[in-house]
Structure formats: C-alpha cells, structure tokens
Write a protein that holds these residues in place. Structure first.
Motif, PDB file in Angstrom:
ATOM      1  N   GLN A   1      38.835  25.864 -36.422  1.00 11.19           N
ATOM      2  CA  GLN A   1      38.105  26.941 -35.737  1.00 11.19           C
ATOM      3  C   GLN A   1      36.769  27.259 -36.394  1.00 11.19           C
ATOM      4  O   GLN A   1      36.015  28.098 -35.898  1.00 11.19           O
ATOM      5  N   GLN A   2      36.461  26.571 -37.487  1.00  7.94           N
ATOM      6  CA  GLN A   2      35.187  26.870 -38.153  1.00  7.94           C
ATOM      7  C   GLN A   2      34.029  26.180 -37.425  1.00  7.94           C
ATOM      8  O   GLN A   2      34.175  25.101 -36.857  1.00  7.94           O
ATOM      9  N   GLU A   3      32.896  26.841 -37.465  1.00  5.47           N
ATOM     10  CA  GLU A   3      31.683  26.390 -36.776  1.00  5.47           C
ATOM     11  C   GLU A   3      31.312  24.953 -37.185  1.00  5.47           C
ATOM     12  O   GLU A   3      31.266  24.635 -38.372  1.00  5.47           O
ATOM     13  N   GLY A   4      31.070  24.119 -36.203  1.00  4.65           N
ATOM     14  CA  GLY A   4      30.557  22.774 -36.474  1.00  4.65           C
ATOM     15  C   GLY A   4      31.594  21.742 -36.865  1.00  4.65           C
ATOM     16  O   GLY A   4      31.264  20.599 -37.166  1.00  4.65           O
TER      17      GLY A   4
ATOM     18  N   ALA B   1      38.394  25.213 -29.771  1.00  2.00           N
ATOM     19  CA  ALA B   1      38.147  24.436 -30.996  1.00  2.00           C
ATOM     20  C   ALA B   1      38.011  22.948 -30.639  1.00  2.00           C
ATOM     21  O   ALA B   1      38.654  22.472 -29.699  1.00  2.00           O
ATOM     22  N   ASP B   2      37.156  22.239 -31.394  1.00  2.00           N
ATOM     23  CA  ASP B   2      36.953  20.806 -31.127  1.00  2.00           C
ATOM     24  C   ASP B   2      37.996  20.013 -31.923  1.00  2.00           C
ATOM     25  O   ASP B   2      37.762  19.642 -33.074  1.00  2.00           O
TER      26      ASP B   2
ATOM     27  N   ARG C   1      27.846  17.003 -37.629  1.00  3.40           N
ATOM     28  CA  ARG C   1      29.093  17.788 -37.594  1.00  3.40           C
ATOM     29  C   ARG C   1      29.968  17.428 -38.797  1.00  3.40           C
ATOM     30  O   ARG C   1      29.845  16.341 -39.340  1.00  3.40           O
TER      31      ARG C   1
END
Lengths: 58, 371
Positions: free
Chosen positions: B82-85, B112-113, B133
């Motif tokens: 869930q953290q950015e990037g 989330a990715d 990323r």
C-alpha cells in the motif's frame, strides 16, 4: 520441461512443458544443459537435470 | 508421458497395495506422516488412501509453503504493497491468504499495485521495466523455492538494479519436523519424506529422525506409485526392525542434494533466530532472512512494516491440521464457513493444503462422498 534453446551468456534456457507452453528458465543450478534435456523446474528455476537412465547423478 | 505414465500403472498400484496389506500386523495401528503438501494433494487426487488397510493412517504434515505463513506476515506484505510507488509481487496462492484485515487480492482490488508472478525472475523483469517504481517480491516456500529467490537476488545485484527488493519468508523443513517429533500430541510410526525439498537439501538432513527418534523415513516422489512404494518401504523397515532414511525418489533426489543450490543459499540467506509458523508458533532457526551482504535488498529494512503477531481466527483450526492432530473434516468450519472460494484458514487456500485437498476430492467426512 524440455530445453528448447540455451542462452549461455544469460544463464537461462527457453523450455517447453508437455502441453507446449514455453517459458524462460534459470539454469544455474543444473548447468550445463543442452536442447532436448529434461528439467525439473520449480518457480522458474531448474533444480534437477533428469536422466533417461533413471537415477540422478550423485 | 515419460516419467509420469509408468508411475500411474493401476496393476502395479494394486500389487503395492497387496504388499502393504501383507506387511501390516493385524490389530496394530500405523500412523505415517507425509511431510509435503504435494504428497497430500496426490494422495487424495489419486485415491491412494483407498488402497490402504484401515489400520494404516496417513497424517498430513506441515510442508505446504502457503499454509504455514502466519497472518502477521500477510499484514506486513499488504502494508508494503500500500505504500506509494510500490509494485508488490507474489505467487498466486499468496494472493488469497487472509491477513487480519483481508487478503492481498482485496488490497489489489482496493487500489494497491499487486501482481501475481510465476517466478522471482518475473518480478525482476517487472523491476527492469519500471525503473521509477519500487518492486518488492514476497518470497515464500521451503528449500525448494529458496534457491530461485537467491539466484534472482544475485542477478539483481549483478545487474545493478536498485529498485528491487525481497520480503523474505522462506522457511526450512527440519526444525518443524523436530518440533512435531517433540510434541506430546502426536505419535507417529514413520515419515514419507519431502521429494522436492530433498532435491535441494538431499537425504542427509533427515537422518536425525531415525537416529534421534527411532522413526523410519522414505523420501518419495509425487506419483501414486511413488507414494505407495514409500509406504511399503516405511512398513518394511518397521517389520524388519530397521530404522533409516531410504530414498524412493532416486530418479530426482541425489543423497547429497544440489550442492550449487546450497552454496547460493548460504551466500544470500542466513537463519533468523526465530520465525513464526501458523499453528506451530515460533520455531528457532526455522526461517531465512537476507544475509548482511544482501541486506540492501531486504524489503523489511527498506520499508516500514507493522511486524505484529496476529492470532488466527478462533474458528480456524489450521494449526491442529498442520500438526496432524485433527483431520480437515474435523475442523468446525471446514466446508461450511471455510471453502476454497472463501477460505478462513491457509490450509483451504493452496492446492497443497490438506483442507483444500480434502474439499476438492470429496472428503467432507471420514468416508468419501461422491462428487
């Protein structure tokens, strides 16, 4: 899986499973491999080079 | 199909079943643990247990890599994802393992990715394709899978990739077996040793089972005849008063293992002092983390993670199933609240999980039901 082609520089081989699906396999643990060799592959890495004779080489 | 068909011959299967029947003492109950989840799957897929006399019981061991991951580790994975990037990658089975607040699949649905990969090399490729990323690989599995992760980390280092890291949850097979053998809950007569783990570690690490605990071991392949023959080998040792490690899977398992794999693992990993196993609790020196030389690729050092221990849901009895204390159908929620579509426990998630094997092959109770 069966080895179709070997990229020695990158240490990988193009392999085909019994249904014909192909994927790139890491071969560092079983080298040297050659086209036609049968490999036991786990998580994209060959862990055993299978032999026609039966038992694996000790 | 070479290496497959010859190990599924019904006539040979019946002959081995006859040998088993001849070896067992009437009135004595034999409990044999198959360590590996792959064996559990094969036993129910092919109906191997239907060929056994009633006094030979197969007990399912802790060798399913997905099943032993505790909820807290899933929560840690979701927190990183869930953290950015971040692009978070993992094997397909892990996507559906419940954490305390949902699964990785649900976190993906929420934005989330998170991407499913077939191998760590796929994760590395994603890192190369996305240099802006951070790509994290959630590494799970026993010694069978750990070399693959180790080789990938060596590749990342060699190629100078700085946006790739690994959340290492690899585990080792010997410590939980020792814990089970020390457990007063369980009396076992012998073991069917794990086939694919043994391709890496060899047969020698299992010698403590006959030496220290007086139980026979037969390392086995995954076809029905492999498993039946391994049961014959264990029972024959008992009958003849022998106790040793035998290798039924000689076509794949060298006695000394794969030395190159052991070498690369020793370079990239080191043992954690303790690691939590679902249902088994904390077991000393049973989990792997990245060695100091590879610490810069350790996702748990690169990102902040909760690292909180989360208790299993009260209804879930995966712990007892993993220890072989109960059969899956004895769990209160098996097949009702917990199904492969909506699993509560990990044993219902992976195809190697005992609960999933029972459910998928119609073992909803002691007797088989037609499905």
């Amino acid at each position: 899986m069966t080895v179709v082609a070997v990229d020695r520089e990158r240490g990988v081989a193009l392999c085909s499973n019994d249904e014909g699906a192909r994927s790139t396999v890491e071969t560092a643990l079983v080298e040297p491999v050659a086209p036609g060799d049968r490999l036991l592959v786990h998580a994209g890495t060959a862990i055993v080079l299978l032999t026609e004779q039966g038992d694996v080489a000790e | 199909m070479k290496f497959v068909d010859e190990f599924r011959d019904p006539e040979l299967g019946r002959a081995l079943a006859g040998e088993i029947l001849a070896l067992v003492e009437p009135g004595r109950h034999y409990k044999v643990m198959e360590v590996c989840g792959g064996h559990t799957h094969s036993i129910y897929k092919y109906g191997v247990d239907d060929l056994l006399p009633a006094n030979v019981e197969l007990v399912h061991g802790p060798g399913c890599p997905v099943c032993v991951i505790p909820m807290g580790r899933v929560d840690d994975g979701i927190a990183i994802a869930q953290q950015e990037g971040v692009i978070f990658t993992c094997f397909g089975d892990m996507m559906r393992v419940p954490g305390s607040d949902g699964t990785l699949l649900e976190a993906k649905a929420a934005g989330a990715d998170i991407r499913m990969v077939y191998s760590p090399l796929d994760a590395l490729r994603i890192a190369k394709q996305n240099p802006d990323r951070e790509v994290v690989f959630f590494a799970i599995g026993f010694e069978t899978t750990a070399p693959s992760t180790a080789l990938t980390l060596k590749r990342a280092r060699a190629e100078g990739l700085t946006n790739f890291s690994c959340m290492c949850s690899h585990v080792t097979i010997v410590p939980p077996l020792r814990a089970l053998l020390e457990s007063p809950d369980l009396r076992l007569d012998g073991f069917i040793g794990p086939g694919h783990v043994s391709t890496i570690v060899g047969a020698r690490p299992f010698e403590f089972i006959p030496a220290d605990y007086g139980k026979p071991v037969a390392i086995a392949g995954f076809e029905p005849l492999d498993i039946l023959q391994a049961i014959v080998m264990v029972l024959r040792q008992i009958t003849e008063g022998r106790c040793e490690v035998e290798n039924q899977y000689k076509r794949v398992v060298p006695y000394e293992g794969n030395l190159r794999a052991l070498e690369v693992m020793a370079e990239v990993f080191e043992l954690r002092p303790h690691f939590e196993w679902r249902g088994l609790g904390f077991i000393s020196h049973s989990g792997l983390k990245l060695s100091e030389a590879y610490a810069d690729l350790d996702a748990e050092l690169r990102f902040s993670v909760p690292g909180v221990r989360v208790a299993d849901p009260k209804a879930c009895q995966c712990g007892e199933v993993l220890k072989g204390v109960i059969k899956p159908w004895e769990c209160k929620v098996f097949g009702s609240a917990c199904t492969p579509e909506r699993p509560i426990g990990t044993c219902m998630v992976s195809s190697e999980g005992a609960c999933a094997a029972y459910y998928n092959y119609g073992r909803f109770a002691r007797e088989r039901e037609v499905v």
